[in-house]
Structures are given as structure tokens and as C-alpha cells.
Design a protein around this motif. Sequence first.
Motif, mmCIF file in Angstrom:
data_model
loop_
_atom_site.group_PDB
_atom_site.id
_atom_site.type_symbol
_atom_site.label_atom_id
_atom_site.label_comp_id
_atom_site.label_asym_id
_atom_site.label_seq_id
_atom_site.Cartn_x
_atom_site.Cartn_y
_atom_site.Cartn_z
ATOM 1 N N ASN A 173 0.863 -1.179 0.000
ATOM 2 C CA ASN A 173 0.000 0.000 0.000
ATOM 3 C C ASN A 173 0.902 1.232 0.000
ATOM 4 O O ASN A 173 1.541 1.536 1.001
ATOM 5 C CB ASN A 173 -0.913 -0.015 1.237
ATOM 6 C CG ASN A 173 -1.903 1.132 1.259
ATOM 7 O OD1 ASN A 173 -1.577 2.267 0.890
ATOM 8 N ND2 ASN A 173 -3.127 0.851 1.694
ATOM 9 N N GLU A 174 0.959 1.921 -1.110
ATOM 10 C CA GLU A 174 1.867 3.065 -1.239
ATOM 11 C C GLU A 174 1.529 4.176 -0.246
ATOM 12 O O GLU A 174 2.425 4.849 0.278
ATOM 13 C CB GLU A 174 1.827 3.613 -2.670
ATOM 14 C CG GLU A 174 2.499 2.701 -3.677
ATOM 15 C CD GLU A 174 2.644 3.356 -5.038
ATOM 16 O OE1 GLU A 174 2.363 4.572 -5.141
ATOM 17 O OE2 GLU A 174 3.038 2.664 -5.982
ATOM 18 N N ALA A 175 0.254 4.368 0.029
ATOM 19 C CA ALA A 175 -0.163 5.429 0.945
ATOM 20 C C ALA A 175 0.320 5.155 2.369
ATOM 21 O O ALA A 175 0.692 6.070 3.100
ATOM 22 C CB ALA A 175 -1.685 5.574 0.925
ATOM 23 N N LEU A 176 0.314 3.883 2.751
ATOM 24 C CA LEU A 176 0.734 3.508 4.100
ATOM 25 C C LEU A 176 2.229 3.237 4.178
ATOM 26 O O LEU A 176 2.834 3.337 5.242
ATOM 27 C CB LEU A 176 -0.031 2.257 4.558
ATOM 28 C CG LEU A 176 -1.548 2.407 4.717
ATOM 29 C CD1 LEU A 176 -2.182 1.063 5.065
ATOM 30 C CD2 LEU A 176 -1.868 3.429 5.811
ATOM 31 N N GLY A 177 2.817 2.840 3.059
ATOM 32 C CA GLY A 177 4.253 2.577 3.042
ATOM 33 C C GLY A 177 4.638 1.168 3.454
ATOM 34 O O GLY A 177 5.795 0.886 3.721
ATOM 35 N N PHE A 178 3.649 0.276 3.527
ATOM 36 C CA PHE A 178 3.969 -1.122 3.833
ATOM 37 C C PHE A 178 2.922 -2.039 3.196
ATOM 38 O O PHE A 178 1.873 -1.584 2.728
ATOM 39 C CB PHE A 178 4.042 -1.366 5.349
ATOM 40 C CG PHE A 178 2.750 -1.121 6.100
ATOM 41 C CD1 PHE A 178 1.783 -2.111 6.211
ATOM 42 C CD2 PHE A 178 2.505 0.103 6.712
ATOM 43 C CE1 PHE A 178 0.608 -1.896 6.910
ATOM 44 C CE2 PHE A 178 1.335 0.341 7.417
ATOM 45 C CZ PHE A 178 0.380 -0.668 7.504
ATOM 46 N N ALA A 179 3.239 -3.336 3.174
ATOM 47 C CA ALA A 179 2.345 -4.312 2.552
ATOM 48 C C ALA A 179 1.258 -4.736 3.534
ATOM 49 O O ALA A 179 1.531 -5.036 4.694
ATOM 50 C CB ALA A 179 3.144 -5.524 2.090
ATOM 51 N N GLU A 180 0.029 -4.752 3.064
ATOM 52 C CA GLU A 180 -1.094 -5.192 3.883
ATOM 53 C C GLU A 180 -1.374 -6.664 3.615
ATOM 54 O O GLU A 180 -1.040 -7.202 2.564
ATOM 55 C CB GLU A 180 -2.334 -4.356 3.580
ATOM 56 C CG GLU A 180 -2.187 -2.886 3.952
ATOM 57 C CD GLU A 180 -3.439 -2.100 3.640
ATOM 58 O OE1 GLU A 180 -4.085 -1.626 4.587
ATOM 59 O OE2 GLU A 180 -3.756 -1.945 2.448
ATOM 60 N N VAL A 181 -2.023 -7.306 4.593
ATOM 61 C CA VAL A 181 -2.293 -8.731 4.504
ATOM 62 C C VAL A 181 -3.669 -8.983 3.898
ATOM 63 O O VAL A 181 -4.661 -8.368 4.303
ATOM 64 C CB VAL A 181 -2.234 -9.382 5.902
ATOM 65 C CG1 VAL A 181 -2.396 -10.897 5.793
ATOM 66 C CG2 VAL A 181 -0.932 -9.037 6.594
ATOM 67 N N PHE A 182 -3.698 -9.919 2.951
ATOM 68 C CA PHE A 182 -4.952 -10.319 2.318
ATOM 69 C C PHE A 182 -5.190 -11.801 2.576
ATOM 70 O O PHE A 182 -4.295 -12.625 2.372
ATOM 71 C CB PHE A 182 -4.921 -10.047 0.813
ATOM 72 C CG PHE A 182 -5.109 -8.597 0.451
ATOM 73 C CD1 PHE A 182 -6.295 -8.156 -0.136
ATOM 74 C CD2 PHE A 182 -4.112 -7.664 0.711
ATOM 75 C CE1 PHE A 182 -6.478 -6.814 -0.458
ATOM 76 C CE2 PHE A 182 -4.276 -6.325 0.394
ATOM 77 C CZ PHE A 182 -5.464 -5.895 -0.197
#
Length: 229
Positions: A76-85
Motif C-alpha cells: 500500500n503506497e499510501a501507508l508505506g507497507f504491505a497489507e495482509v490479504f
Amino acid sequence: MTEKITIAIDGFSSTGKSTIAKLIAKKYNYVYVDTGAMYRAVSLYAKNNDFVNQNSIDKEGLIASLENITITFKFNEALGFAEVFLNDKNVEKEIRTLEVSQLVSKVAAISEVRKKLVAEQQEMGKNGGVVMDGRDIGTVVFPDADLKLFMTASADKRATRRYKELIDRGDKVLYEDILFNVQERDRIDSTREDSPLMKADDAIEFDNSDMGINEQFERICTLIDNKLA
């Protein structure tokens, strides 16, 4: 030494492993894998499908359903880290609740769950240039990791950090419940039969009870730079 190394960060719950790992990944342009989030995702699946609650766990039912579980990370570019799906659904917030925290050690103790996730983790990091945090990264997932860190802190300090994090997020929780959860996870993680939480012989221990995130980050970056030199 190769250009990009494998960094394993293990340790007790709520010691800031993920925070440090994310900072390292960003600085060195490495892939970050939050293995704890993977176990949390399986725990969420188990909870939602009535395989586990605070009082019991249907191990055989969950094991039979493991083939139905797909876990992915999407940056997630806005958050700056990868989110879990979990099965293509974003569960980043759902897996961080106290309810899931109270279940994850039970689920993570199941050998079949660990076997599935360890294989996926090893695939993610097989080419190096990865920083991975969890409970058994330096001992089981990547026993030959170039740099191994083991994070620890007093239960009280860890519970206070976790409590503040949940309160800041708007959750209604009691400090006593958080402290009990931290202590119970320590007990289960350290005494489980399959891949118990333990410091690898060649891991560098970091007690960050009284150490800020910036000081930790600077010290760890020095260790990484020495490995890369």
C-alpha cells in the motif's frame, strides 16, 4: 558477502519486531515479510469458520481446511507497507484485534499450520534481500540467515506498548487483559512442541525494555552495514 542478505528477526510478542523490520526493509529496499501476520490470518480464518475460540480448537477441522487458505501481501503506497490479504480480502485491521491475539498462539502451535506457512516463507525469501520477523525465523525458516536478531523486553513494557497501540486505534481494552495475553502468548510460544520460541545460538539479543525505536534502528543498521561491507 552477497549484495543483499537475509535478515531474521525473532523474539517475544510486542517487542517491536515488525516496526524495526519495516524500517530496515525501507532503508535497504528489501522485501519485508511479517510472518506473525500470516499466523494471525490463519487464526482469523479459523475463528470465522468456528474452528477455534478462547476455550477450544478443532485441530482436525482446521487442518482439513488449510488448502482453502491463501495469504498474500499487497504493498500500500499510501501507508508505506504491505497489507495482509486473506483469500483476496484485506484483513490488515481484523488480524490486529485482541480477539485474534488471544487465539493466534493456539493456531500457531499446530504442526500442519507451521509446515504450510514455513514453506511459503522460505519461498518468499529464497533469493535473499529479505527481512522477516516472527518466532522461528532464525531457527527453522532461515537457519542460515546472514544476520539474526532476537528481540526481548519485560512483559510489563510490552503490554504497555500494546495497550497504547490499541487505545490509540480506538479499541476498548483493559491493560490487565493485554498483560495476561502477553504472558500467555509467551508461555504457549516458548513451550509448544513444534518450533518453540527460542534464541538461535548465533542470534544477537536486543533487550529493548528501555531502548527507543531510533536507538534500536541505528544499532541494527550498523550491524547490517558491517555484514554488507
